[in-house]
Enzyme design. Structure first.
Site, PDB file in Angstrom:
ATOM      1  N   HIS A   1       0.814  -1.217   0.000  1.00 37.72           N
ATOM      2  CA  HIS A   1       0.000   0.000   0.000  1.00 37.72           C
ATOM      3  C   HIS A   1       0.845   1.263   0.000  1.00 37.72           C
ATOM      4  O   HIS A   1       0.399   2.310  -0.477  1.00 37.72           O
ATOM      5  CB  HIS A   1      -0.937  -0.021   1.218  1.00 37.72           C
ATOM      6  CG  HIS A   1      -2.051  -1.021   1.076  1.00 37.72           C
ATOM      7  ND1 HIS A   1      -3.168  -0.791   0.317  1.00 37.72           N
ATOM      8  CD2 HIS A   1      -2.192  -2.281   1.587  1.00 37.72           C
ATOM      9  CE1 HIS A   1      -3.976  -1.841   0.369  1.00 37.72           C
ATOM     10  NE2 HIS A   1      -3.408  -2.767   1.136  1.00 37.72           N
TER      11      HIS A   1
ATOM     12  N   GLU B   1      -8.874   5.296  -6.296  1.00 37.22           N
ATOM     13  CA  GLU B   1      -7.942   5.679  -7.338  1.00 37.22           C
ATOM     14  C   GLU B   1      -8.634   6.487  -8.431  1.00 37.22           C
ATOM     15  O   GLU B   1      -8.183   6.548  -9.563  1.00 37.22           O
ATOM     16  CB  GLU B   1      -7.285   4.433  -7.954  1.00 37.22           C
ATOM     17  CG  GLU B   1      -8.220   3.495  -8.706  1.00 37.22           C
ATOM     18  CD  GLU B   1      -8.846   2.437  -7.803  1.00 37.22           C
ATOM     19  OE1 GLU B   1      -9.303   1.428  -8.339  1.00 37.22           O
ATOM     20  OE2 GLU B   1      -8.867   2.609  -6.565  1.00 37.22           O
TER      21      GLU B   1
END
Length: 558
Positions: A442, A472
């Site tokens: 991450h 995203e």
């Protein structure tokens, strides 16, 4: 009860409860503030006056020293102009021509000396052809040799009738053709080869090539000699785009020190130090070297860092004040060093001490209260700005969050509708972002998001608004942009993101792509932002279905 507790109780007391002590405190603080400001202003004015006086002293020394060094520079330029004139219009002298033609008989000798008129000109001291051929920076051009030597004899005449500047060691003319002229006599004929070799390898000669000195300007150099360092000012001599030679004037450090002491005479207290461009101490105004001020590595770094920002200024180092100013005709800087004791002994110091005591008298009584209040106000101010920023921005990418974007987008859409201007929206999503998180972690995903946000904001126009609306997913509002311009901006964003590799770990990089959907109010006259975003999101889905890494806008009519 502690003073802090008393202040807190007064601050957090109920607003409707009247406290008589507050009026006294407010009046006292008001008087204290105004008294402090007035006292502080007097101190600032006094400090500015003192700094201006010290700067004036330094500037007087700089100007005086600069004038002396300027004389040397102008003399060097005078010699160069004389040499160029001699190359352009050589003397039509049969005796001189016969003297120069003798060099053909001397060129094979390891060293030689050629004289024209010993009473009027300095001799030419030269080395053999073999010596010249072994050195890359030297060249003996047969077509130019006699012309240059004829001109060099004229230079020898100029050097003979023009004595070196005050405190200079010598003036020297060094030719790339393997000879030199010097106002300093040789130590015997066999010294010629050694002397020329030493001259030909010095930085002030080798660094005057067309590559190292494209401006063909005067340059200063500091070099180590046998017993002492030498400061040299040199200039190349070119004619018709050909580098013939170098003219130079050498100064010993004792000569530089004498120049500095002459310039300092009568220009205030304190010590003056002259440094070259590499911050090497050349001379000090102190008559005894051990009495000169010394700087440790940390102080030298502080001074060097300050001097990089400006050509003149001042800095405080403990109890010492350092003023500096660069010279116009010397590649170096002059420092003036004066201590707190020197400043306190004068009128400025006495007045400063009196003002300082007065300021301490007024501020000492409520310093604790003042500190608490300042801390509380400062903390509240920082907290307010921090909360306001957090409310409007995404903490990871540092661009607008969803709420801020929607609010700003609706306002822009309404304005564009009122002014009948185009309005477009683009929705974008990073392709295969889950693979980045799964493969690299991450933290790598956060780097990718931050990098993508930076590329988006640097590509869009100044009036456009970008925000992060999901994991995203990003959205960009383009006021004033029609469908064609919006598609062009989207394509630039797609190309920039796809064209960059991102360092996701220490030695691993990744390349990402983005799919973009574009919608515009010009398509159906609808300026509702949420509907336009929904259309752009649907076209983003089409871009995903078509293979990702592409932009989808209004479908072309068939």
């Amino acid at each position: 009860m502690q003073p802090d507790d008393i202040v807190r109780k007064e601050v957090f007391a109920a607003p409707h409860r009247f406290h008589p002590g507050r009026v006294v405190n407010i009046c006292f603080i008001t008087v204290l503030i105004f008294s402090t400001l007035l006292t502080w202003r007097e101190a600032v004015v006094l400090e500015d006056a003192y700094a201006a006086t010290q700067h004036t002293h330094l500037e007087n020394v700089v100007n005086s020293l600069d004038r002396q060094l300027q004389f040397s520079v102008e003399k060097l330029l005078f010699f160069r102009n004389g040499m160029q004139d001699a190359l352009e219009t050589p003397l039509a002298s049969t005796v001189l021509h016969d003297t120069v033609s003798r060099v053909s008989d001397l060129r094979t000798k390891s060293f030689w000396q050629l004289t024209f008129d010993e009473r009027r000109t300095l001799p030419l001291n030269g080395v053999s052809d073999a010596f010249v051929e072994q050195t890359n920076s030297l060249i003996r051009d047969d077509e130019r040799l006699e012309q240059e030597m004829s001109a060099a004899f004229e230079m020898g005449y100029l050097l003979r009738i023009n004595a070196p500047p005050a405190h200079a060691k010598r003036i020297v003319y060094v030719s790339r053709a393997g000879f030199y002229i010097s106002t300093e006599p040789n130590n015997g004929e066999r010294d010629i080869t050694t002397r020329y070799y030493q001259l030909a390898i010095t930085p002030w000669f080798t660094r005057q090539s067309e590559r190292d000195n494209r401006a063909r300007s005067v340059r200063w150099f500091t070099q180590a000699a046998e017993r002492d360092r030498i400061v040299t000012v040199s200039v190349p001599v070119d004619y018709q785009r050909y580098w013939y030679d170098v003219l130079a004037i050498d100064f010993t450090l004792q000569g530089i020190k004498k120049l500095l002491q002459d310039a300092v005479d009568g220009n205030g207290e304190g010590e003056f130090q002259l440094y070259d461009n590499s911050f090497t101490l050349l001379a000090t105004s102190e008559s005894v070297a051990r009495n000169a001020s010394q700087f440790d590595e940390r102080e030298r770094a502080q001074i060097a860092s300050a001097m990089e920002k400006d050509t003149e200024g001042e800095i405080r180092l403990g109890s010492r004040y350092v003023n500096w100013q660069h010279l116009d005709h010397f590649d170096g800087v002059l420092l003036r060093i004066h201590t707190f004791r020197e400043g306190a002994q004068g009128d400025f110091g006495s007045i400063t001490i009196a003002l300082t005591l007065l300021w301490l008298l007024f501020t000492g009584m409520l310093v604790v209260s003042w500190f608490v209040i300042r801390r509380m106000v400062s903390n509240m101010y920082r907290l307010q700005h921090s909360l306001q920023w957090q409310a409007w921005h995404d903490p990871l990418t540092r661009i607008n969050n969803r709420g801020a974007l929607f609010e700003r987008a609706k306002a822009l859409a309404k304005r564009c509708e009122q002014q009948q201007q185009p309005f477009s929206v683009m929705q974008m999503d990073l392709d295969h972002f889950k693979n980045i998180n799964d493969r690299y972690g991450h933290q790598a995903g956060d780097k990718v998001l931050t990098h993508a946000a930076r590329l988006i904001t640097s590509t869009i126009r100044e009036a456009d608004v970008a925000g992060r609306v999901g994991g995203e997913e990003f959205c960009v509002v383009l006021p004033g942009a029609g469908p064609e311009e919006a598609m062009q901006i989207a394509e630039r964003i797609r190309a920039r993101i796809n064209g960059r590799e991102i360092l996701v770990k220490k030695s691993q990089t990744a390349r990402i792509s983005v799919s973009i959907g574009v919608s515009s109010a010009r398509e159906n006259g609808n300026y509702d932002f949420e509907q336009l975003q929904s259309i752009a999101d649907a076209r983003l889905y089409q871009a995903k279905q078509r293979g990702r890494n592409q932009v989808v806008g209004q479908e072309e009519k068939k």
